[in-house]
Motif scaffolding. Structure first.
Motif, short mmCIF file in Angstrom:
data_model
loop_
_atom_site.label_atom_id
_atom_site.label_comp_id
_atom_site.label_asym_id
_atom_site.label_seq_id
_atom_site.Cartn_x
_atom_site.Cartn_y
_atom_site.Cartn_z
N ARG A 171 0.56 -1.23 0.02
CA ARG A 171 -0.26 0.43 0.36
C ARG A 171 1.12 1.14 -0.11
O ARG A 171 0.71 1.96 -0.11
N ARG A 172 2.29 1.32 0.99
CA ARG A 172 2.56 2.56 0.92
C ARG A 172 3.92 1.88 1.63
O ARG A 172 3.90 1.13 2.13
N ASP A 190 3.63 -0.01 5.00
CA ASP A 190 4.48 -1.33 4.93
C ASP A 190 5.04 -2.00 5.74
O ASP A 190 5.54 -3.18 5.41
#
Length: 491
Positions: free
Chosen positions: A48-49, A96
């Protein structure tokens, strides 16, 4: 929205052995960068990031490029962040994993995150990792945190569209091509050092040489051995100006550069003049910020414009606005207004802060004007001259609106002043009085208050003279050399 967004780095789609990146002992060709970043991108797919421990190494560049190739937003972390600030950024962005070099020592705040070591090698054979099919140009490329001078740092969402638009506008304005070799020693956790200084050359297919740590010797070495462009902040150019009279190699190297660019804060006119006199080269200033990337620039090859940041870049609209919201039409070089910006270079919003995003725009985030908080005047030819920040640099004294920046430049023109900052303080008669904070060139024999006041009044106007002068050993600054006026001691 188009089904496919063109790659941010066309040179990685069909990589060659052309030099791409050099930082300290590490050098990567485009083929080597494609392999290293491509292999890491495959590991990041579906995240996600991710956070990037943004120390000034080649591994930081590989990590960010890999995240962009994978279509995963990257959050550059300032390695000099304090515990509280770092905890806020991690809690707000919720990455993450953290990407770091194998030898990087990470603070305790990052121990709970999965760590992915960034290598400089990749599998043999063709490298590269194309953007995932159907990538949205509005998808977030980077989450860059503000300096937090007015509260906790805010995460600025920079889309692939904004990054590409801003870099391409600069390429047009500066004639920036694959033949350019960029030299800089800026930190890699912010827009100037990372987006302009690393992603910019890679988007063009050119080369970036990062000094690791800034030094006049490093600038002379890299510009003198094929470098064509230099990016820096005023503190760096001030040190270069100090070194030029005693360093023939530096003088020759800077004189041979195609483009010298200063940003992140105003370059004092005195330093402009010293560099131009020694090298025959004019330093180009540009204006941008985390939320807008780049807005304006002085054009290379034009007449020298010390103290200005040029005209709007291609595709960027700029206007000045009065306190009541009315748009200023004056191009008189005197009337001060807040800078508002509109264009494809704008950020998408603040992470987890919809209220702050809404407040930042006049007319809404979708197509509205971003309120920069910077104050400026517009010259007759449309050139923008910044006079300071609305919150700290606009002084209302005796009925006048006065920008701190022009007074600071006037003070720096005095031979007895090494550094200067100007603020306003409440005054029962004037509303606000002008206060000058001065680092004298000779601490044993500083210039007298009245001498400095008369000096400013002679160069500018009597109502712009400082009413109070306070001497300091040094001005408080951040990592980019910006003066932190809110940290000035208060009596």
């Amino acid at each position: 929205m188009s089904a496919l967004f063109p790659p941010l780095f066309p040179a990685l789609a069909a990589p060659t052995d052309r030099p791409a990146l050099r930082c300290g002992p590490d050098s990567l060709s485009y083929e080597e960068l494609a392999r290293a970043a491509g292999a890491l991108a495959a590991r990041l797919a579906g995240s996600r990031r991710v956070a990037v421990w943004a120390v000034p190494t080649a591994r930081t560049a590989v990590a960010v490029v890999a995240a962009l190739l994978a279509g995963v937003p990257a959050v550059p972390l300032n390695p000099r962040s304090g515990e509280r600030e770092l905890a806020h950024v991690l809690g707000d962005s919720a990455p993450d994993a953290v990407l770091a070099g194998p030898g990087d020592e990470l603070p305790a705040a990052l121990e709970a995150l999965p760590r992915i070591d960034v290598g400089l090698d990749g599998p043999a054979g063709p490298g590269g990792s194309p953007p995932p099919a159907g990538v949205d140009p509005e998808s977030t490329a980077l989450v860059v945190y503000t300096s937090g001078t007015t509260g906790p740092p805010k995460g600025v969402l920079l889309s692939r569209r904004a990054v590409a638009a801003s870099l391409d506008a600069l390429a047009e304005a500066w004639s920036w091509t694959a033949d350019d070799v960029l030299v800089h020693g800026l930190p890699l956790f912010h827009v100037h050092g990372l987006v302009l200084g690393v992603l910019g050359p890679l988007r063009r297919g050119g080369e970036v040489r990062h000094l690791g740590a800034f030094s006049a010797e490093g600038v002379a070495r890299e510009l003198g051995s094929g470098g064509t462009m230099l990016f820096g902040v005023p503190t760096m150019y001030h040190r270069l100006a100090d070194a030029l009279p005693h360093d023939p190699a530096l003088t020759k190297a800077m004189a041979g550069a195609r483009l010298l660019v200063s940003g992140s804060a105003a370059l004092p006119v005195h330093d402009h003049e010293r560099i131009a006199a020694a090298t025959g080269r004019t330093v180009v200033e540009r204006y941008g910020m985390s939320e807008t990337l780049m807005n304006t620039s002085v054009r290379p090859g034009g007449p020298p414009r010390p103290g200005t940041v040029g005209t709007p870049l291609p595709g960027v609209e700029v206007r000045l606005v009065e306190e009541d919201g009315s748009v200023l039409g004056a191009f008189d070089g005197e009337t001060v207004g807040e800078v508002q910006v509109r264009g494809p270079n704008l950020f998408s919003g603040y992470l987890n802060r919809p209220e702050a995003t809404a407040e930042a725009f006049d007319g809404g985030a979708a197509g509205g004007w971003f309120r920069t908080g910077d104050m400026a005047v517009r010259e007759g030819d449309g050139t923008i001259r910044l006079v300071g920040r609305k919150a700290t640099d606009l002084i209302k004294s005796a009925g006048y609106k006065i920008g701190a920046g022009e007074i600071e430049n006037a003070l720096l023109d005095h031979p007895g002043v090494r550094e200067a900052a100007v603020t306003g303080e409440p005054d029962p008669d004037l509303g606000e009085r002008i206060v000058a904070w001065v680092v004298p060139a000779d601490p044993v024999d500083p210039p007298a208050d009245g001498e400095l006041a008369d000096h400013v009044a002679r160069l500018l106007a009597p109502h712009k003279r400082p009413r109070t002068v306070r001497l300091l050993d040094a001005l408080p600054r951040n990592d980019l050399g910006k003066v932190l006026k809110k940290r000035l001691p208060r009596e």
